[in-house]
Design a protein around this motif. Structure first.
Motif, PDB file in Angstrom:
ATOM      1  N   TYR A 175      14.593   8.315   0.662  1.00  0.00           N
ATOM      2  CA  TYR A 175      15.068   6.972   1.010  1.00  0.00           C
ATOM      3  C   TYR A 175      15.183   6.091  -0.235  1.00  0.00           C
ATOM      4  O   TYR A 175      16.101   5.273  -0.337  1.00  0.00           O
ATOM      5  CB  TYR A 175      14.136   6.331   2.036  1.00  0.00           C
ATOM      6  CG  TYR A 175      13.963   7.158   3.274  1.00  0.00           C
ATOM      7  CD1 TYR A 175      15.060   7.541   4.045  1.00  0.00           C
ATOM      8  CD2 TYR A 175      12.706   7.599   3.682  1.00  0.00           C
ATOM      9  CE1 TYR A 175      14.919   8.320   5.177  1.00  0.00           C
ATOM     10  CE2 TYR A 175      12.550   8.376   4.812  1.00  0.00           C
ATOM     11  CZ  TYR A 175      13.659   8.743   5.560  1.00  0.00           C
ATOM     12  OH  TYR A 175      13.507   9.522   6.682  1.00  0.00           O
ATOM     13  N   GLN A 176      14.291   6.268  -1.176  1.00  0.00           N
ATOM     14  CA  GLN A 176      14.392   5.516  -2.425  1.00  0.00           C
ATOM     15  C   GLN A 176      15.680   5.884  -3.172  1.00  0.00           C
ATOM     16  O   GLN A 176      16.359   5.014  -3.738  1.00  0.00           O
ATOM     17  CB  GLN A 176      13.181   5.781  -3.317  1.00  0.00           C
ATOM     18  CG  GLN A 176      11.867   5.249  -2.789  1.00  0.00           C
ATOM     19  CD  GLN A 176      10.832   5.114  -3.893  1.00  0.00           C
ATOM     20  OE1 GLN A 176      11.095   4.514  -4.938  1.00  0.00           O
ATOM     21  NE2 GLN A 176       9.651   5.672  -3.677  1.00  0.00           N
ATOM     22  N   ARG A 236      12.447  -2.180  -0.701  1.00  0.00           N
ATOM     23  CA  ARG A 236      13.904  -2.019  -0.847  1.00  0.00           C
ATOM     24  C   ARG A 236      14.505  -0.933   0.044  1.00  0.00           C
ATOM     25  O   ARG A 236      15.728  -0.845   0.171  1.00  0.00           O
ATOM     26  CB  ARG A 236      14.241  -1.713  -2.310  1.00  0.00           C
ATOM     27  CG  ARG A 236      13.822  -0.314  -2.756  1.00  0.00           C
ATOM     28  CD  ARG A 236      13.897  -0.148  -4.264  1.00  0.00           C
ATOM     29  NE  ARG A 236      13.479   1.175  -4.673  1.00  0.00           N
ATOM     30  CZ  ARG A 236      14.275   2.106  -5.179  1.00  0.00           C
ATOM     31  NH1 ARG A 236      15.556   1.841  -5.352  1.00  0.00           N
ATOM     32  NH2 ARG A 236      13.807   3.277  -5.529  1.00  0.00           N
ATOM     33  N   THR A 237      13.669  -0.100   0.666  1.00  0.00           N
ATOM     34  CA  THR A 237      14.227   1.058   1.370  1.00  0.00           C
ATOM     35  C   THR A 237      14.589   0.778   2.830  1.00  0.00           C
ATOM     36  O   THR A 237      15.101   1.687   3.500  1.00  0.00           O
ATOM     37  CB  THR A 237      13.232   2.243   1.346  1.00  0.00           C
ATOM     38  OG1 THR A 237      12.019   1.842   1.986  1.00  0.00           O
ATOM     39  CG2 THR A 237      12.948   2.677  -0.077  1.00  0.00           C
ATOM     40  N   ALA A 255      18.066   1.485   3.380  1.00  0.00           N
ATOM     41  CA  ALA A 255      18.323   2.865   2.967  1.00  0.00           C
ATOM     42  C   ALA A 255      17.908   3.857   4.049  1.00  0.00           C
ATOM     43  O   ALA A 255      18.560   4.902   4.220  1.00  0.00           O
ATOM     44  CB  ALA A 255      17.586   3.161   1.658  1.00  0.00           C
ATOM     45  N   VAL A 256      16.830   3.562   4.765  1.00  0.00           N
ATOM     46  CA  VAL A 256      16.414   4.442   5.864  1.00  0.00           C
ATOM     47  C   VAL A 256      17.520   4.531   6.909  1.00  0.00           C
ATOM     48  O   VAL A 256      17.877   5.627   7.372  1.00  0.00           O
ATOM     49  CB  VAL A 256      15.097   3.933   6.491  1.00  0.00           C
ATOM     50  CG1 VAL A 256      14.801   4.694   7.782  1.00  0.00           C
ATOM     51  CG2 VAL A 256      13.939   4.083   5.512  1.00  0.00           C
ATOM     52  N   TYR A 301       6.179   2.443  -4.639  1.00  0.00           N
ATOM     53  CA  TYR A 301       6.483   2.843  -3.258  1.00  0.00           C
ATOM     54  C   TYR A 301       6.206   1.741  -2.241  1.00  0.00           C
ATOM     55  O   TYR A 301       6.716   1.796  -1.121  1.00  0.00           O
ATOM     56  CB  TYR A 301       5.722   4.119  -2.883  1.00  0.00           C
ATOM     57  CG  TYR A 301       4.215   4.028  -2.946  1.00  0.00           C
ATOM     58  CD1 TYR A 301       3.471   3.468  -1.911  1.00  0.00           C
ATOM     59  CD2 TYR A 301       3.517   4.522  -4.056  1.00  0.00           C
ATOM     60  CE1 TYR A 301       2.102   3.389  -1.968  1.00  0.00           C
ATOM     61  CE2 TYR A 301       2.140   4.445  -4.120  1.00  0.00           C
ATOM     62  CZ  TYR A 301       1.435   3.880  -3.078  1.00  0.00           C
ATOM     63  OH  TYR A 301       0.055   3.800  -3.146  1.00  0.00           O
ATOM     64  N   PHE A 360       8.980   5.086   2.332  1.00  0.00           N
ATOM     65  CA  PHE A 360       9.077   5.126   0.869  1.00  0.00           C
ATOM     66  C   PHE A 360       9.291   6.530   0.322  1.00  0.00           C
ATOM     67  O   PHE A 360       9.244   6.738  -0.893  1.00  0.00           O
ATOM     68  CB  PHE A 360       7.827   4.504   0.229  1.00  0.00           C
ATOM     69  CG  PHE A 360       6.527   5.050   0.760  1.00  0.00           C
ATOM     70  CD1 PHE A 360       6.084   6.320   0.443  1.00  0.00           C
ATOM     71  CD2 PHE A 360       5.728   4.270   1.577  1.00  0.00           C
ATOM     72  CE1 PHE A 360       4.892   6.817   0.922  1.00  0.00           C
ATOM     73  CE2 PHE A 360       4.521   4.753   2.067  1.00  0.00           C
ATOM     74  CZ  PHE A 360       4.096   6.028   1.726  1.00  0.00           C
ATOM     75  N   SER A 411      10.867   9.701  -1.325  1.00  0.00           N
ATOM     76  CA  SER A 411      11.869   9.687  -2.404  1.00  0.00           C
ATOM     77  C   SER A 411      13.289   9.724  -1.868  1.00  0.00           C
ATOM     78  O   SER A 411      14.186   9.088  -2.436  1.00  0.00           O
ATOM     79  CB  SER A 411      11.662  10.895  -3.335  1.00  0.00           C
ATOM     80  OG  SER A 411      10.344  11.016  -3.765  1.00  0.00           O
ATOM     81  N   ALA A 455      18.534   4.267  -1.578  1.00  0.00           N
ATOM     82  CA  ALA A 455      18.541   2.859  -2.005  1.00  0.00           C
ATOM     83  C   ALA A 455      19.166   2.719  -3.393  1.00  0.00           C
ATOM     84  O   ALA A 455      19.946   1.783  -3.653  1.00  0.00           O
ATOM     85  CB  ALA A 455      17.119   2.293  -2.001  1.00  0.00           C
TER      86      ALA A 455
END
Length: 480
Positions: free
Chosen positions: A138-139, A106-107, A110-111, A102, A134, A136, A142
């Motif tokens: 948003y992960q 990388r997110t 994605a956010v 977390y 972080f 889930s 991603a």
């Protein structure tokens, strides 16, 4: 009736396997294995990526449970809890990639992509979850942007993934699933509309089960590796470690706040129903699922990660740090020390924590710590501030009276932190048990196995009669 179960408690820095011998008036613990949980940094397309070494973690789980079986051949059940939000993606039963940590960065895009589809206010009204980059949800976005989510036909959170390897059964336990951001905050079922709006595939999300479900027995090949009978069961617990820890709060009244303190400090109150007010969203409070349908209304504070990452930095520089001596030296400091915002996102990634704390202090006209004891005192003062502020806000937003603070987990051993928390809140702090997460795990298993009965309150009564907390009275009374 008395029996023995095994709690597998996986934290962000270490894991442990603890045997619990339990009956109506008996609760005893014995640790049989402890092991490190170290992330792995690898190069991905020219950028560093942080992953969990899930296979090494599983190997240690197997070794620990094998020791538990050797010590207790009549072991009834295994229950697994871990940190939240991280997961494995599988295709036809095979793991597609190592689960991301977390703290991996990388997110960030994605956010933005997630909130372009569903704005933050509407997402909160839907899932009741505090914003953490972080989470889930948003992960998974991603993973969708990277093309990995399209390949997956199964999404399993870390405890559920290990249970799958043990039993062959795939499911999602609700307390941990509530941290994904993809459950309906009221029904606690997967929110199909939200999943679709985010471009995710509903097929990947397994059936949901409650804590205290007897999933099934271990696979024959697993039983052979463990040296266990085929009758050994796996039972779901509050698989989010905080959900298990809250079960084991030795509260005898309901007017309490809790701080589950380890790598993170999870600070809040227990409710019977979610609260989705705008004031709660603005304060970044979350409505996470608890055992027996309770709501863990809480805020994430950075926790003792600030101290452990500072110690890691000093040791990389060649210094020898004795944590006990460091805290004793920190307690003797009488002059002014910096108090910084422990929630500042700059403190989330791994790396040189003292440098980031020093930079924050310089930017905000705070005295910059110079020595490790000064840094340690600054960290603990700042955490106590953050704990007190979160308790104050939780009480204000929910209308719940708070008369005592229960501080459980590893942080309950930190006498200075406990005293500072009492001073900041103006309330007595009851510290302990240290192994609250494992105890809550064991209690839920034992109830499912018929070793004990009763409500959450009666389970807490057993903890209160078995583990006497250390009491810290406020030196300066400050009303919440």
């Amino acid at each position: 009736m008395v029996g023995t179960v095994a709690a597998v408690d996986l934290g962000a820095t270490s894991g442990r396997v603890i045997l619990g011998r339990i009956g109506d008036n008996e609760l005893g613990l014995r640790q049989v294995r402890r092991f490190a949980n170290d992330p792995v940094r690898v190069n991905e397309s020219g950028l560093p990526a942080l992953h969990w070494d899930i296979l090494e973690l599983y190997r240690n789980v197997i070794a620990g449970v094998a020791t538990a079986v050797s010590d207790e051949p009549d072991l009834l059940s295994i229950g697994i809890d871990s940190w939240a939000v991280d997961y494995g993606l599988l295709r036809q039963g095979r793991l597609l990639q190592l689960p991301y940590h977390y703290r991996d960065g990388r997110t960030v895009p994605a956010v933005r992509a997630a909130h372009a589809a569903v704005d933050a206010e509407r997402m909160y009204r839907t899932n009741g979850l505090q914003f953490l980059p972080f989470n889930s949800v948003y992960q998974l976005v991603a993973d969708r942007l990277a093309g990995t989510h399209d390949l997956a036909d199964q999404f399993l959170l870390i405890p559920d993934l290990i249970d799958y390897w043990l039993t062959g059964y795939a499911y999602a336990e609700r307390t941990n699933a509530s941290t994904t951001g993809l459950l309906d905050v009221y029904t606690r079922e997967w929110n199909d509309e939200l999943i679709a709006e985010l471009g995710l595939h509903r097929r990947a999300f397994p059936d949901l089960v409650d804590a205290g479900t007897r999933i099934g027995t271990v696979l024959p090949e697993v039983a052979l590796e463990l040296g266990a009978p085929r009758s050994l069961e796996v039972t779901t617990v509050g698989s989010h470690d905080t959900a298990s820890a809250v079960v084991a709060i030795p509260a005898t009244t309901d007017d309490f706040a809790y701080v589950s303190c380890g790598t993170w400090g999870l600070v809040g109150v227990e409710l019977d129903a979610p609260i989705l007010s705008e004031s709660g969203r603005a304060a970044n409070f979350t409505n996470e699922g608890g055992v027996d349908g309770r709501v863990r209304y809480l805020h994430n504070v950075m926790g003792l990660w600030l101290l452990s990452e500072s110690v890691r930095t000093w040791e990389h520089e060649g210094r020898t740090i004795d944590l006990t001596a460091l805290l004793e030296q920190a307690a003797t400091i009488t002059g002014p020390v910096a108090r910084f915002d422990a929630d500042d996102p700059r403190f989330l990634p791994p790396g040189d924590m003292p440098a980031r704390i020093a930079a924050y202090c310089a930017e905000h006209d705070q005295p910059v710590p110079r020595t490790p004891p000064e840094f340690a005192r600054s960290i603990l003062e700042s955490l106590a501030d953050a704990f007190a502020n979160s308790i104050r806000l939780a009480s204000r937003v929910t209308g719940k009276t708070v008369s005592v603070v229960h501080l459980v987990g590893g942080g309950s051993q930190n006498r200075l932190l406990c005293q500072l928390t009492a001073d900041r809140t103006g309330l007595p702090v009851l510290a302990g048990p240290v192994e609250a997460t494992a105890i809550g795990n064991i209690l839920v298993q034992a109830r499912a196995q018929g070793l004990i009965r009763g409500t959450l309150e009666s389970l807490r009564g057993l903890v209160a009669s078995t583990f006497e907390p250390t009491r810290y009275e406020p030196r300066l009374v400050r009303a919440l």
